[in-house]
Design a protein around this motif. Structure first.
Motif, PDB file in Angstrom:
ATOM      1  N   GLY A  77       0.819  -1.198   0.000  1.00 26.43           N
ATOM      2  CA  GLY A  77       0.000   0.000   0.000  1.00 26.43           C
ATOM      3  C   GLY A  77       0.853   1.248   0.000  1.00 26.43           C
ATOM      4  N   MET A  78       0.182   2.388  -0.030  1.00 21.49           N
ATOM      5  CA  MET A  78       0.889   3.670  -0.003  1.00 21.49           C
ATOM      6  C   MET A  78       0.018   4.723   0.634  1.00 21.49           C
ATOM      7  SD  MET A  78      -0.061   6.329  -2.182  1.00 21.49           S
ATOM      8  CE  MET A  78      -1.544   6.469  -3.143  1.00 21.49           C
ATOM      9  N   GLY A 123      -6.017  -8.022  -0.996  1.00 25.33           N
ATOM     10  CA  GLY A 123      -5.304  -9.169  -0.451  1.00 25.33           C
ATOM     11  C   GLY A 123      -4.478  -8.796   0.770  1.00 25.33           C
ATOM     12  N   HIS A 124      -4.251  -7.491   0.948  1.00 21.14           N
ATOM     13  CA  HIS A 124      -3.498  -7.003   2.106  1.00 21.14           C
ATOM     14  C   HIS A 124      -4.364  -6.112   2.990  1.00 21.14           C
ATOM     15  CE1 HIS A 124       0.293  -8.678   0.787  1.00 21.14           C
ATOM     16  NE2 HIS A 124       0.053  -8.193  -0.415  1.00 21.14           N
ATOM     17  N   ARG A 125      -5.644  -6.010   2.656  1.00 21.69           N
ATOM     18  CA  ARG A 125      -6.549  -5.179   3.446  1.00 21.69           C
ATOM     19  C   ARG A 125      -6.924  -5.893   4.736  1.00 21.69           C
ATOM     20  NH1 ARG A 125      -9.659  -3.640  -2.023  1.00 21.69           N
ATOM     21  NH2 ARG A 125      -8.030  -2.268  -2.798  1.00 21.69           N
ATOM     22  N   ASP A 126      -7.319  -5.098   5.728  1.00 26.19           N
ATOM     23  CA  ASP A 126      -7.714  -5.622   7.039  1.00 26.19           C
ATOM     24  C   ASP A 126      -6.579  -6.376   7.735  1.00 26.19           C
ATOM     25  OD1 ASP A 126     -10.351  -4.590   6.926  1.00 26.19           O
ATOM     26  OD2 ASP A 126     -10.944  -6.270   5.655  1.00 26.19           O
ATOM     27  N   SER A 131      -3.524   1.329   8.655  1.00 24.93           N
ATOM     28  CA  SER A 131      -3.243   1.962   9.958  1.00 24.93           C
ATOM     29  C   SER A 131      -1.765   2.323  10.081  1.00 24.93           C
ATOM     30  CB  SER A 131      -3.633   1.020  11.099  1.00 24.93           C
ATOM     31  OG  SER A 131      -5.013   0.777  11.095  1.00 24.93           O
ATOM     32  N   ARG A 132      -0.889   1.414   9.662  1.00 22.43           N
ATOM     33  CA  ARG A 132       0.552   1.692   9.745  1.00 22.43           C
ATOM     34  C   ARG A 132       0.938   2.854   8.836  1.00 22.43           C
ATOM     35  NH1 ARG A 132       0.495  -3.877  10.043  1.00 22.43           N
ATOM     36  NH2 ARG A 132       0.867  -4.115   7.803  1.00 22.43           N
ATOM     37  N   LEU A 133       0.387   2.877   7.637  1.00 16.94           N
ATOM     38  CA  LEU A 133       0.709   3.966   6.707  1.00 16.94           C
ATOM     39  C   LEU A 133       0.195   5.303   7.226  1.00 16.94           C
ATOM     40  CD1 LEU A 133       0.100   2.094   3.363  1.00 16.94           C
ATOM     41  CD2 LEU A 133       2.261   3.161   4.074  1.00 16.94           C
TER      42      LEU A 133
END
Length: 170
Positions: A77-78, A123-126, A131-133
């Motif tokens: 993500g970004m 595929g990387h959601r939830d 939150s980290r980004l």
């Protein structure tokens, strides 16, 4: 020893332009592609315009304002964030309908650290990526001595609204 599933937030580079263009289109729910299509030359794809814009070192949509989270060197993500120190010069009445409200609200965001876009690859959601980004963008704001964050989201984007509210945004 091999480290599995290593996560890393890092500043984007010009080489990330294609990834950033794809992710900004995810964040904008297809509106960026629609806008870029209006600027295409005869044999040019809308994503090509997005890549050109992401490669710029200036302007809001620039690699210079983006952080990417990677997992084993694959983007997860970004977040695209930066200070709004001046009101945008565009007149919202002269802009396409989907964009006008955002520019109008940006004019109210002067003096804040602005989250322009947050996108997480399917595929990387939830899994905490968003939150980290967002936390990384907040850290940049603090380092840049900003005390107020601003973010805009379409109310219909239920997942984004849920995330922002969970993290204390209104």
């Amino acid at each position: 020893m091999t480290i599995q599933n290593r996560r890393l937030n890092r500043p984007a580079t010009k080489d990330d332009a294609a990834t950033l263009a794809q992710l900004i289109d995810i964040a904008g729910e297809g509106i960026p592609t629609w806008l870029w299509a209006k600027s295409c030359a005869k044999d040019q794809a809308p994503l090509d315009i997005g890549v050109e814009r992401a490669r710029r070192s200036e302007g809001g949509f620039s690699y210079a304002n983006a952080l990417i989270e990677e997992d084993n060197e694959a983007p997860r993500g970004m977040v695209l964030s930066y200070a709004i120190t001046e009101a945008p010069t565009e007149d919202p009445d002269d802009l396409p309908a989907p964009i006008a409200p955002f520019v109008a609200l940006e004019k109210l965001s002067v003096g804040t650290w602005y989250i322009n876009a947050l996108a997480v690859v399917e595929g990387h959601r939830d899994k905490g990526t968003g939150s980290r980004l967002l936390k990384a963008a907040e850290d940049l704001a603090v380092l840049s001595e900003f005390k107020t964050m601003s973010i805009q989201v379409y109310g219909q984007n239920i997942n984004a609204v849920r995330l922002y509210r969970k993290l204390g945004y209104e």
